[in-house]
Design an enzyme around this catalytic site. Structure first.
Site, PDB file in Angstrom:
ATOM      1  N   SER A 144       0.749  -1.049  -0.027  1.00 56.34           N
ATOM      2  CA  SER A 144       0.010   0.000  -0.154  1.00 56.34           C
ATOM      3  C   SER A 144       0.876   1.263  -0.058  1.00 56.34           C
ATOM      4  O   SER A 144       1.982   1.237   0.588  1.00 56.34           O
ATOM      5  CB  SER A 144      -0.964  -0.063   1.359  1.00 56.34           C
ATOM      6  OG  SER A 144      -1.679   1.196   1.373  1.00 56.34           O
ATOM      7  N   TYR A 157      -2.170  -0.975  10.237  1.00 58.98           N
ATOM      8  CA  TYR A 157      -2.163  -1.423   8.913  1.00 58.98           C
ATOM      9  C   TYR A 157      -0.780  -0.512   8.280  1.00 58.98           C
ATOM     10  O   TYR A 157      -0.037  -1.381   7.326  1.00 58.98           O
ATOM     11  CB  TYR A 157      -3.282  -0.781   8.016  1.00 58.98           C
ATOM     12  CG  TYR A 157      -3.409  -0.902   6.700  1.00 58.98           C
ATOM     13  CD1 TYR A 157      -3.934  -2.100   6.048  1.00 58.98           C
ATOM     14  CD2 TYR A 157      -2.959  -0.023   5.789  1.00 58.98           C
ATOM     15  CE1 TYR A 157      -4.136  -2.264   4.455  1.00 58.98           C
ATOM     16  CE2 TYR A 157      -3.127   0.056   4.234  1.00 58.98           C
ATOM     17  CZ  TYR A 157      -3.533  -1.338   3.844  1.00 58.98           C
ATOM     18  OH  TYR A 157      -3.716  -1.426   2.488  1.00 58.98           O
ATOM     19  N   LYS A 161       2.117  -3.287   6.444  1.00 58.67           N
ATOM     20  CA  LYS A 161       2.364  -3.048   5.376  1.00 58.67           C
ATOM     21  C   LYS A 161       3.688  -2.484   4.976  1.00 58.67           C
ATOM     22  O   LYS A 161       4.687  -3.231   3.706  1.00 58.67           O
ATOM     23  CB  LYS A 161       1.375  -1.898   4.574  1.00 58.67           C
ATOM     24  CG  LYS A 161      -0.145  -2.645   4.195  1.00 58.67           C
ATOM     25  CD  LYS A 161      -0.047  -3.866   3.431  1.00 58.67           C
ATOM     26  CE  LYS A 161      -1.503  -4.083   3.318  1.00 58.67           C
ATOM     27  NZ  LYS A 161      -1.753  -5.325   2.240  1.00 58.67           N
TER      28      LYS A 161
END
Length: 263
Positions: A144, A157, A161
């Site tokens: 991401s 997150y 990531k």
């Protein structure tokens, strides 16, 4: 353009909807056979049947929770049993988070670590020996833009990531000697079902104009002023899987409509 993917075998995680399904469809259109991985068996099997029917490839569903060692083992067993191994691994499974660092407990951190990082580690460990025996392969990680440009409301997150991005880089240096190319893709705003669901929830009490909400997100974050489609992103994945990208090793590619603010 012939991408040289006919009769290759691709394992795609998070493949029942959104980006994963779009990538699987793009690979099937190029003649690749598929192991589709997700947790919901019914939706997964419907996708496998549809792709097989449309493109004339073999597609099987592997219903498994790859955040667990047992789930990964089930995927490896099906891949070996159905195809004898794989040429391509797309580590796509993942989901956004919503928390603060001060309030999130250890179990929440562990869940995202297992889903975003350890699933990729375990699948690579299981599939790389077979790729080596088949003469090489491709591993792609869907990370991401948040790996390098974090959003404030999903710190876990962001962190996991970023770890996936580094795992991709590190793995690439270890397996290129076996003709296995590893790269990472960092998408920006991609219009997945999760984005639509979130937008509808957020606008439910204010008139329900979820499309205008999404447009405001795009206007604020992406110079291109729109979301990308899963198909646009899938086109890039398919290219990286092909022999046309034979010199792409250990890189991270941003497909973000200009959202990244740094060099």
């Amino acid at each position: 353009m012939d991408f040289g993917l006919t009769d290759k075998v691709a394992v795609v995680t998070g493949a029942s909807a959104g980006i994963g399904l779009a990538v699987a469809r793009g690979l099937a259109a190029e003649g690749a056979n598929l192991v589709l991985v997700a947790r919901q068996a019914e939706r997964l099997n419907e996708a496998a049947q549809a792709l097989s029917s449309e493109f004339g490839v073999r597609a099987v569903g592997a219903a498994a929770d790859i955040a667990t060692p047992g789930g990964v083992d089930a995927v490896l067993e099906m891949t070996t049993g159905e195809f004898g191994g794989a040429d391509i691994l797309i580590n796509n499974a993942g989901t956004g988070s919503n928390e603060t660092i001060m309030e999130a407990d250890d179990s929440r951190w562990q869940f995202y670590w297992d889903l975003h990082v350890m699933a990729a580690v375990r699948l690579a460990r299981g599939l790389v020996p077979g790729m080596k025996s088949r003469g090489g392969g491709v591993i792609l990680h869907n990370a991401s833009i948040c790996a390098v440009q974090p959003l404030w409301y999903e710190p876990i997150y962001n962190v996991t990531k970023a770890a996936l991005m580094m795992f991709s880089k590190t793995l690439s240096t270890e397996v290129i000697k076996d003709n296995i190319r590893v790269n990472c893709v960092n998408p920006g705003l991609i219009l997945t079902p999760d984005w639509v669901k979130t937008a509808k929830q957020l606008t439910e009490k204010t008139g329900g104009d979820w499309e205008a909400y999404l447009q405001s997100v795009a206007d604020e974050n992406a110079p291109i002023r729109r979301f990308g489609t899963p198909e646009e992103l899938a086109n890039f994945f398919v290219f990286l899987c092909s022999d046309k990208a034979s010199y792409s090793v250990g890189s991270s590619y941003f497909v973000d409509g200009g959202m990244l603010k740094t060099l």
